[in-house]
Design a protein around this motif. Structure first.
Motif, PDB file in Angstrom:
ATOM      1  N   THR A 103       9.140   6.522  -9.029  1.00  0.00           N
ATOM      2  CA  THR A 103       9.036   5.986  -7.673  1.00  0.00           C
ATOM      3  C   THR A 103      10.404   5.788  -7.035  1.00  0.00           C
ATOM      4  O   THR A 103      10.614   6.129  -5.864  1.00  0.00           O
TER       5      THR A 103
ATOM      6  N   GLU B 234       3.249   6.037  -5.568  1.00  0.00           N
ATOM      7  CA  GLU B 234       3.098   6.167  -7.019  1.00  0.00           C
ATOM      8  C   GLU B 234       1.974   7.130  -7.369  1.00  0.00           C
ATOM      9  O   GLU B 234       2.096   7.934  -8.305  1.00  0.00           O
ATOM     10  N   ASN B 235       0.876   7.075  -6.631  1.00  0.00           N
ATOM     11  CA  ASN B 235      -0.229   8.005  -6.889  1.00  0.00           C
ATOM     12  C   ASN B 235       0.191   9.447  -6.639  1.00  0.00           C
ATOM     13  O   ASN B 235      -0.219  10.363  -7.366  1.00  0.00           O
ATOM     14  N   LEU B 236       1.005   9.661  -5.612  1.00  0.00           N
ATOM     15  CA  LEU B 236       1.452  11.015  -5.305  1.00  0.00           C
ATOM     16  C   LEU B 236       2.411  11.534  -6.372  1.00  0.00           C
ATOM     17  O   LEU B 236       2.265  12.660  -6.866  1.00  0.00           O
TER      18      LEU B 236
ATOM     19  N   ALA C  48       5.683   8.394 -13.013  1.00  0.00           N
ATOM     20  CA  ALA C  48       5.834   7.984 -11.615  1.00  0.00           C
ATOM     21  C   ALA C  48       7.278   7.569 -11.369  1.00  0.00           C
ATOM     22  O   ALA C  48       7.658   6.415 -11.580  1.00  0.00           O
TER      23      ALA C  48
ATOM     24  N   SER D 241       2.885  10.484  -9.481  1.00  0.00           N
ATOM     25  CA  SER D 241       2.371  10.509 -10.855  1.00  0.00           C
ATOM     26  C   SER D 241       1.502  11.720 -11.145  1.00  0.00           C
ATOM     27  O   SER D 241       1.101  11.924 -12.291  1.00  0.00           O
ATOM     28  N   ARG D 242       1.202  12.526 -10.142  1.00  0.00           N
ATOM     29  CA  ARG D 242       0.425  13.742 -10.411  1.00  0.00           C
ATOM     30  C   ARG D 242       1.175  14.694 -11.336  1.00  0.00           C
ATOM     31  O   ARG D 242       0.573  15.466 -12.077  1.00  0.00           O
TER      32      ARG D 242
ATOM     33  N   VAL E 293       1.833   1.963  -3.539  1.00  0.00           N
ATOM     34  CA  VAL E 293       0.686   2.476  -4.305  1.00  0.00           C
ATOM     35  C   VAL E 293       0.453   3.949  -3.986  1.00  0.00           C
ATOM     36  O   VAL E 293       0.252   4.777  -4.890  1.00  0.00           O
ATOM     37  N   ARG E 294       0.479   4.305  -2.710  1.00  0.00           N
ATOM     38  CA  ARG E 294       0.284   5.712  -2.327  1.00  0.00           C
ATOM     39  C   ARG E 294       1.398   6.593  -2.884  1.00  0.00           C
ATOM     40  O   ARG E 294       1.149   7.712  -3.355  1.00  0.00           O
TER      41      ARG E 294
ATOM     42  N   SER F  34       0.828  -1.213   0.000  1.00  0.00           N
ATOM     43  CA  SER F  34       0.000   0.000   0.000  1.00  0.00           C
ATOM     44  C   SER F  34       0.859   1.258   0.000  1.00  0.00           C
ATOM     45  O   SER F  34       0.466   2.290  -0.565  1.00  0.00           O
TER      46      SER F  34
END
Length: 430
Positions: free
Chosen positions: A156, A145-147, A154, A149-150, A142-143, A139
């Protein structure tokens, strides 16, 4: 004259194994006794509140261990200076690099601040010659990568290095974070069955709520703990349930007299008397025993049905019994269970009913007690193993399908004819 009212209903949910064992206990005591049995469990829990905190903590740890998702392994390339500093910091706090990286990412995700340009600069570096492997919660990745990729791609790996450098520059209270944050694990959702309404009087409900408030818990969690404790020590349940049912002084004598008359009538009537010996399996070879519900993920259920179809229609139950017997016979069952627990399992939403006789259940429960497991987990393990190792099981499948000695030869011949016809139909494309 009905039962004495016992208050308003409250919804409770138990895991399937606990609910099934409670229902089995209830069936041994008498009809419609489930609510009374649950209230007995609640009263026994509340009778010794000083022991509840430790028992609750143990239950939470056991639940977390059973639902733990494995770490996600990820390579991390660092420059020599950063790699050395990270190693020294890990040595100073008597931990490993992965724990420090997990703390660094937690801080980064909590207060990322301005990170775009530092991440881009980090991604452009060419002196990353030291590779290490770190273990993180899925998790968290995932968090992250979401942050990241804005702002486009990404990046990472670069973001992880930025988080690590920030922590190395300002460790702050790293010792406390290593104790709490670095040990946190991703968990699968707890598997609970459908809601069951149980009537609780005001006094019992208030006691339960007060205890839950002191322990930062709730009614449902405490009742699941109470149910497990009752199943672990089911002493004097007949008397306790009877006392719970006939609690009102006004109606107690009449209700007890009615219950006595019912028992005497049942004992005198041969049509309602329980048989002394359980009947033998039917000539059709149907498994002897009560059906039990087990949960599998959709893919496992589909593969079980496809494999069972090779032996005829409606053979999933027999296939699972073969798998269970092989698991019980396996001397390395503990190693297989440990390996299965390290693999993240998909949600188990598909229901499969399996008929198990008392002897097989006893062996299964004994294995579960020895391995610190339960029926659901072991049956799922048996299913996954039979799907992997299903060679040369035809004789065992036939033995399992046609266990009754009566008409066995006739049934085997009938099965062989059916199989020939079915395979001919498959070959003809019809």
């Amino acid at each position: 004259m009905g039962r004495v009212p016992v208050g308003d209903p409250i919804p409770l949910r138990f895991d399937p194994t606990t609910k099934q064992r409670l229902e089995e206990l209830t069936a041994d005591i008498g009809p419609r006794r489930f609510g009374a049995l649950v209230r007995v469990a609640a009263r026994r829990l509340l009778a010794d509140p000083d022991r509840v905190p430790q028992a609750l903590a143990q239950a939470r740890r056991a639940s977390a261990d059973a639902r733990r998702i494995p770490w996600a392994e990820r390579p991390l390339d660092l420059d020599p200076a950063t790699s050395t500093r990270l190693h020294q910091l890990a040595h100073e706090f008597h931990t490993d690099r992965s724990a420090i990286v997990r703390v660094a990412l937690h801080r980064f995700l909590t207060a990322a601040g301005r990170f775009r340009h530092p991440v881009l600069r980090e991604d452009a570096r060419t002196d990353l010659t030291c590779r290490t492997r770190v273990y993180l919660n899925p998790s968290t990745l995932v968090r992250l990568e979401n942050l990241i990729s804005r702002n486009g791609d990404a990046l990472t790996a670069a973001a992880i290095r930025v988080a690590v450098r920030r922590l190395l520059d300002d460790p702050a209270d790293l010792a406390a974070d290593l104790t709490t944050i670095s040990t946190a694990r991703d968990l699968t959702p707890e598997t609970l069955g459908p809601r069951t309404n149980v009537h609780f009087d005001d006094d019992l409900r208030d006691q339960l709520d007060n205890l839950a408030g002191r322990l930062d818990s709730d009614r449902a969690e405490l009742m699941r703990l109470a149910a497990r404790q009752l199943l672990a020590n089911p002493r004097d349940l007949d008397q306790a349930v009877t006392k719970e049912i006939y609690r009102g002084d006004a109606n107690r004598v009449k209700l007890l007299a009615r219950n006595t008359r019912r028992r005497q009538t049942a004992a005198a009537d041969p049509t309602t008397r329980a048989p002394a010996v359980r009947k033998a399996p039917s000539p059709q070879g149907n498994p002897f025993g009560k059906r039990h519900v087990f949960r599998f993920d959709e893919d496992t259920k589909r593969r079980l049905e496809e494999l069972a179809d090779e032996y005829g229609p409606r053979r999933v139950s027999a296939l699972l019994r073969v798998g269970i017997r092989r698991l019980i016979e396996n001397p390395a069952a503990d190693e297989a269970l440990a390996q299965a627990r390290r693999v993240a399992a998909p949600p188990r939403t598909a229901r499969v009913d399996v008929a198990l006789d008392d002897e097989l259940l006893a062996h299964l429960d004994a294995l579960a007690d020895r391995l610190g497991s339960n029926r659901q987990e072991l049956v799922h393990l048996a299913a996954t193993r039979i799907l992997r190792f299903h060679h040369n099981i035809e004789n065992r499948m036939l033995d399992e399908m046609f266990r009754a000695q009566n008409n066995r030869k006739h049934l085997l011949a009938k099965h062989a004819r059916r199989e020939r016809i079915r395979r001919m139909d498959r070959g003809s494309g019809t």
